[in-house]
Design a protein around this motif. Structure first.
Motif, short mmCIF file in Angstrom:
data_model
loop_
_atom_site.label_atom_id
_atom_site.label_comp_id
_atom_site.label_asym_id
_atom_site.label_seq_id
_atom_site.Cartn_x
_atom_site.Cartn_y
_atom_site.Cartn_z
N GLN A 183 0.86 -1.18 0.00
CA GLN A 183 0.00 0.00 0.00
C GLN A 183 0.90 1.24 0.00
OE1 GLN A 183 -3.14 -0.31 -0.28
NE2 GLN A 183 -4.05 1.67 0.21
N VAL A 184 0.61 2.18 -0.89
CA VAL A 184 1.38 3.42 -1.00
C VAL A 184 0.54 4.57 -0.46
CG1 VAL A 184 2.37 5.07 -2.61
CG2 VAL A 184 2.70 2.62 -2.99
N GLN A 185 1.15 5.36 0.36
CA GLN A 185 0.51 6.58 0.83
C GLN A 185 1.22 7.79 0.24
OE1 GLN A 185 1.55 4.28 3.56
NE2 GLN A 185 -0.37 3.25 3.05
N LEU A 186 0.44 8.74 -0.22
CA LEU A 186 0.97 9.99 -0.78
C LEU A 186 0.49 11.15 0.08
CD1 LEU A 186 0.22 9.35 -4.57
CD2 LEU A 186 2.34 8.89 -3.32
N VAL A 187 1.42 12.01 0.48
CA VAL A 187 1.07 13.14 1.32
C VAL A 187 1.60 14.42 0.68
CG1 VAL A 187 1.30 14.20 3.59
CG2 VAL A 187 1.13 11.71 3.39
N SER A 246 5.14 6.98 0.85
CA SER A 246 5.61 6.05 1.88
C SER A 246 4.78 4.78 1.81
CB SER A 246 5.48 6.67 3.26
OG SER A 246 4.12 6.94 3.57
N GLY A 247 5.21 3.75 2.48
CA GLY A 247 4.43 2.52 2.58
C GLY A 247 5.18 1.30 2.12
N ARG A 248 5.93 1.41 1.06
CA ARG A 248 6.74 0.30 0.58
C ARG A 248 7.78 0.85 -0.38
NH1 ARG A 248 5.04 -1.41 -4.61
NH2 ARG A 248 2.95 -0.79 -5.23
N THR A 249 8.60 -0.01 -0.90
CA THR A 249 9.57 0.44 -1.88
C THR A 249 8.84 1.16 -3.01
OG1 THR A 249 11.04 -1.39 -1.35
CG2 THR A 249 11.40 -0.26 -3.44
N PHE A 250 9.21 2.39 -3.21
CA PHE A 250 8.45 3.22 -4.13
C PHE A 250 9.18 3.32 -5.45
CE2 PHE A 250 5.02 5.88 -5.05
CZ PHE A 250 5.47 7.03 -5.69
N ASN A 251 8.61 2.75 -6.47
CA ASN A 251 9.20 2.80 -7.81
C ASN A 251 8.08 2.84 -8.84
OD1 ASN A 251 11.18 2.78 -9.81
ND2 ASN A 251 11.14 0.54 -9.95
N PRO A 252 7.35 3.95 -8.87
CA PRO A 252 6.20 4.02 -9.78
C PRO A 252 6.65 4.15 -11.22
CG PRO A 252 6.61 6.16 -8.84
CD PRO A 252 7.59 5.21 -8.19
N TYR A 253 5.71 4.01 -12.11
CA TYR A 253 5.98 4.24 -13.52
C TYR A 253 6.01 5.74 -13.80
CZ TYR A 253 5.44 4.06 -18.58
OH TYR A 253 5.61 4.23 -19.92
N THR A 299 9.90 11.48 -3.53
CA THR A 299 9.13 12.72 -3.48
C THR A 299 9.07 13.34 -4.86
OG1 THR A 299 9.79 13.12 -1.19
CG2 THR A 299 8.97 15.01 -2.43
N VAL A 300 7.90 13.87 -5.18
CA VAL A 300 7.72 14.61 -6.42
C VAL A 300 7.34 16.04 -6.05
CG1 VAL A 300 5.30 13.94 -6.69
CG2 VAL A 300 6.63 14.61 -8.69
N TYR A 301 7.80 16.98 -6.85
CA TYR A 301 7.59 18.40 -6.57
C TYR A 301 6.86 19.06 -7.73
CZ TYR A 301 11.38 17.38 -3.30
OH TYR A 301 12.16 16.82 -2.31
N LEU A 302 6.20 20.15 -7.41
CA LEU A 302 5.63 21.02 -8.44
C LEU A 302 6.00 22.45 -8.07
CD1 LEU A 302 3.92 21.02 -11.05
CD2 LEU A 302 1.95 21.61 -9.60
N GLN A 303 6.94 23.00 -8.81
CA GLN A 303 7.33 24.40 -8.63
C GLN A 303 6.40 25.24 -9.47
OE1 GLN A 303 9.80 25.84 -6.63
NE2 GLN A 303 8.83 27.77 -7.27
#
Length: 119
Positions: free
Chosen positions: A1-5, A25-32, A78-82
């Motif tokens: 399970q992946v949590q995004l904050v 967070s939640g597990r190894t994070f390697n999304p597409y 982490t992903v950012y939006l400037q």
């Protein structure tokens, strides 16, 4: 399970800047791929920006091109939006989302963060 904050939203005057963050967070994070979406009151949710986790691909909504920049930190998951040169039309709740396996759907969503741009 992946949590995004998400974090980083707030009130800013037109012409100002904000940087949104989305920590996974939640597990190894390697999304597409990861994306930022927004929804203003009474409007449909729209996709603002997308980045592949490999970093080789980005997409921007036409109305934010040249003003917004999406980036990711693979180590921090982490992903950012400037967001620069903000206008009142950017006012919305901003959500991040993850396409975990490249199946074309957004599998996990954050809770959203409010961005308000005053004129």
């Amino acid at each position: 399970q992946v949590q995004l904050v998400e974090s980083g939203g707030g009130l800013v005057q037109a012409g100002g800047s904000l940087r949104l963050s989305c920590a996974a967070s939640g597990r190894t994070f390697n999304p597409y791929r990861m994306g930022w979406f927004r929804q203003a009151p009474g409007k449909e949710r729209e996709c603002v920006a997308v980045v592949s986790w490999s970093g080789g691909y980005t997409y921007y909504l036409d109305s934010v091109k040249g003003r917004f920049t999406i980036s990711r930190d693979n180590v921090k998951s982490t992903v950012y939006l400037q967001m620069n040169s903000l206008i009142p039309g950017d006012t919305a709740v901003y959500y991040c989302a993850a396409d975990l396996v490249g199946g074309g759907t957004w599998d996990s969503w954050g809770q959203g963060t409010q961005v308000t741009v005053s004129s």
